[in-house]
Scaffold this motif. Structure first.
Motif, PDB file in Angstrom:
ATOM      1  N   TYR A  97       2.351   0.556   1.303  1.00  0.00           N
ATOM      2  CA  TYR A  97       2.939  -0.254   2.310  1.00  0.00           C
ATOM      3  C   TYR A  97       3.301  -1.271   1.577  1.00  0.00           C
ATOM      4  N   GLY A  98       4.348  -1.776   1.866  1.00  0.00           N
ATOM      5  CA  GLY A  98       5.090  -3.139   2.122  1.00  0.00           C
ATOM      6  C   GLY A  98       6.448  -3.243   2.696  1.00  0.00           C
ATOM      7  N   ALA A  99       7.006  -4.490   2.718  1.00  0.00           N
ATOM      8  CA  ALA A  99       8.090  -4.780   2.978  1.00  0.00           C
ATOM      9  C   ALA A  99       9.247  -3.743   2.468  1.00  0.00           C
ATOM     10  N   ASP A 100       9.798  -3.068   3.533  1.00  0.00           N
ATOM     11  CA  ASP A 100      10.453  -2.249   3.683  1.00  0.00           C
ATOM     12  C   ASP A 100      12.228  -2.423   2.214  1.00  0.00           C
ATOM     13  N   ARG A 101      12.346  -1.623   1.423  1.00  0.00           N
ATOM     14  CA  ARG A 101      13.555  -2.400   0.533  1.00  0.00           C
ATOM     15  C   ARG A 101      14.009  -0.806   0.067  1.00  0.00           C
ATOM     16  N   PRO A 102      15.158  -0.886  -0.231  1.00  0.00           N
ATOM     17  CA  PRO A 102      15.394   0.331  -0.727  1.00  0.00           C
ATOM     18  C   PRO A 102      14.283   1.746  -2.585  1.00  0.00           C
ATOM     19  N   HIS A 107      10.674   5.000  -6.608  1.00  0.00           N
ATOM     20  CA  HIS A 107       9.376   4.709  -8.258  1.00  0.00           C
ATOM     21  C   HIS A 107       8.138   4.806  -7.216  1.00  0.00           C
ATOM     22  N   VAL A 108       7.696   4.172  -6.537  1.00  0.00           N
ATOM     23  CA  VAL A 108       5.931   5.749  -6.000  1.00  0.00           C
ATOM     24  C   VAL A 108       5.518   6.430  -6.638  1.00  0.00           C
ATOM     25  N   THR A 109       6.348   7.376  -5.688  1.00  0.00           N
ATOM     26  CA  THR A 109       6.001   9.032  -6.585  1.00  0.00           C
ATOM     27  C   THR A 109       6.787   9.348  -7.718  1.00  0.00           C
ATOM     28  N   PRO A 148      -8.630   8.817 -11.864  1.00  0.00           N
ATOM     29  CA  PRO A 148      -8.719   7.888 -12.385  1.00  0.00           C
ATOM     30  C   PRO A 148      -7.081   6.679 -13.016  1.00  0.00           C
ATOM     31  N   ALA A 149      -5.962   8.274 -13.268  1.00  0.00           N
ATOM     32  CA  ALA A 149      -4.882   8.587 -13.819  1.00  0.00           C
ATOM     33  C   ALA A 149      -3.356   8.246 -12.805  1.00  0.00           C
ATOM     34  N   LEU A 150      -4.147   8.464 -11.327  1.00  0.00           N
ATOM     35  CA  LEU A 150      -3.923   8.605  -9.924  1.00  0.00           C
ATOM     36  C   LEU A 150      -3.734   6.067  -9.911  1.00  0.00           C
ATOM     37  N   ALA A 151      -5.117   6.172  -9.614  1.00  0.00           N
ATOM     38  CA  ALA A 151      -6.031   5.173  -9.279  1.00  0.00           C
ATOM     39  C   ALA A 151      -4.921   3.746 -10.333  1.00  0.00           C
ATOM     40  N   SER A 152      -5.051   4.164 -11.720  1.00  0.00           N
ATOM     41  CA  SER A 152      -4.006   3.638 -12.755  1.00  0.00           C
ATOM     42  C   SER A 152      -2.695   3.213 -12.691  1.00  0.00           C
ATOM     43  N   ALA A 153      -1.838   4.351 -12.111  1.00  0.00           N
ATOM     44  CA  ALA A 153      -0.509   4.286 -11.808  1.00  0.00           C
ATOM     45  C   ALA A 153      -0.274   3.407 -10.911  1.00  0.00           C
ATOM     46  N   LEU A 154      -1.054   3.635  -9.059  1.00  0.00           N
ATOM     47  CA  LEU A 154      -1.340   2.516  -7.567  1.00  0.00           C
ATOM     48  C   LEU A 154      -1.042   1.300  -8.447  1.00  0.00           C
ATOM     49  N   GLU A 155      -1.840   0.922  -9.381  1.00  0.00           N
ATOM     50  CA  GLU A 155      -2.372  -0.316 -10.196  1.00  0.00           C
ATOM     51  C   GLU A 155      -1.158  -0.754 -10.165  1.00  0.00           C
ATOM     52  N   ILE A 156       0.071   0.193 -10.795  1.00  0.00           N
ATOM     53  CA  ILE A 156       1.048  -1.035 -12.337  1.00  0.00           C
ATOM     54  C   ILE A 156       2.096  -0.493 -10.785  1.00  0.00           C
ATOM     55  N   GLY A 159       1.247  -4.392  -8.874  1.00  0.00           N
ATOM     56  CA  GLY A 159       1.573  -5.928  -9.434  1.00  0.00           C
ATOM     57  C   GLY A 159       3.561  -5.678  -8.910  1.00  0.00           C
ATOM     58  N   GLU A 160       4.300  -4.496  -8.704  1.00  0.00           N
ATOM     59  CA  GLU A 160       5.656  -4.888  -8.309  1.00  0.00           C
ATOM     60  C   GLU A 160       5.729  -4.983  -7.075  1.00  0.00           C
TER      61      GLU A 160
END
Lengths: 174, 175
Positions: A97-102, A107-109, A148-156, A159-160
């Motif tokens: 979740y986050g402030a909505d923007r296009p 990006h996440v998926t 763990p691979a998904l967790a690392s991707a989510l950490e990146i 950060g954005e």
């Protein structure tokens, strides 16, 4: 006569009683329903139904065309493969979740797909105020390259500028 | 020892309440051995309740110790034979996915207490007190429900429930 599976989709303005009227028409026409998902999206009625039916796609369309027209719904029918039980078990649940923007979903998926996520279920909502909308994305899926691979991707991704939670799903069979 | 037949929903017997065990004898222990063998033969195999094999007595077995990887936050009490179990305390809530040998080919989300304390007799009639949490607590609650004719299907929550509806359950279900 052999039975076929169809995906029947209806979209239009929401009002009470749509599901009852459409499924009544299908039942009386000899159809048997499989898995179904109805949702309001942006105030619109949407439903997708797996329908088992002995006739052609055209004949199935005709079964519900009268009700669909009178309800002002767009109807679409596709012949599909599949059946009654096609359940695949998810092993991970992710909320972003986050402030909505296009671009949040893309990006996440994208990052999660590169890290091995096979999405089985996706729901997104918009909350917050009109001036400051919040986008909320729920995913369930399979971690094909491990959690763990998904967790690392989510950490990146975090950060954005979005927040995210990952929870392993451990199905308890008792 | 024998693997017993699992009765499956919509068999109406799964909705029956089970009776307390009165006699802690060899016949009971023989049944517990069969019930355990049946549990270990099943998919998942972490829990089973007597009514699932058509015996309507308050007997469940839970054992999460054989899992390849025990989920984080779960207690591990080893093999638990729980006869006439009584849950006495519930704490916290968590959504988790459950399936059931009596409901093949379907899993769904259910909210359970994160921690439970309970008492139960073992197969020799001795009373014990237990505290479990996480996955093991979920298994205990799932199996205890069977003794009251409740299936996880009776407790399903929608996919959208996770974030916003947690409090409703606590009011309705702590009893």
């Amino acid at each position: 006569m052999s039975e076929h599976w169809y995906m029947l989709t209806l979209v239009g303005r929401d009002r009470p009683g749509i599901v009852a009227r459409i499924t009544r028409a299908l039942y009386e026409g000899g159809c048997h329903l499989g898995e179904t998902s109805m949702m309001r999206l942006g105030g619109n009625f949407t439903v997708m139904m797996m329908v088992q039916y002995a006739g052609t796609a055209k004949a199935l369309e005709q079964l519900v065309a009268g009700e669909a027209d009178s309800l002002g719904l767009k109807l679409h029918v596709d012949r599909v493969e599949g059946g009654r039980q096609q359940a695949v078990e998810p092993d991970v649940r992710i909320t972003v979740y986050g402030a909505d923007r296009p671009g949040i979903v893309a990006h996440v998926t994208g990052a999660l797909a590169d890290a091995g996520l096979d999405i089985l279920d996706l729901i997104s909502d918009i909350g917050g105020s009109e001036e400051a909308p919040i986008y909320i994305l729920h995913l369930e899926g399979r971690a094909l390259q491990g959690i763990p691979a998904l967790a690392s991707a989510l950490e990146i991704v975090k950060g954005e500028g979005v927040d995210a939670q990952l929870t392993p799903i451990e199905t308890m069979v008792g | 020892m024998a693997i017993l037949e699992i009765i499956k929903y919509p068999d109406p017997r799964l909705k029956e309440a089970s009776q307390p065990v009165q006699a802690f004898d060899d016949a009971l222990r023989d049944f517990v051995a069969d019930l355990e063998e049946t549990m270990r033969a099943g998919p998942g195999g972490v829990g089973i309740a007597a009514p699932q094999v058509g015996r309507f007595e308050r007997i469940v077995i839970v054992d999460v110790s054989g899992m390849r990887k025990l989920p984080a936050g779960s207690s591990n009490s080893g093999r638990l034979v729980l006869i006439n179990p009584e849950i006495t305390e519930w704490e916290g809530m968590a959504m988790g996915r459950e399936g059931c040998m009596s409901v093949p080919d379907y899993t769904g989300n259910v909210i359970r207490a994160e921690k439970v304390r309970f008492t139960a007799h073992d197969e020799f009639g001795e009373l014990h007190e237990y505290a479990c949490e996480g996955y093991e607590a979920r298994a205990v609650q799932h199996e205890a429900d069977h003794l009251d004719g409740m299936l996880f299907l009776d407790r399903l929550v929608s996919r959208r429930t996770d974030l916003f509806r947690r409090k409703v359950y606590q009011q309705k279900d702590k009893r």
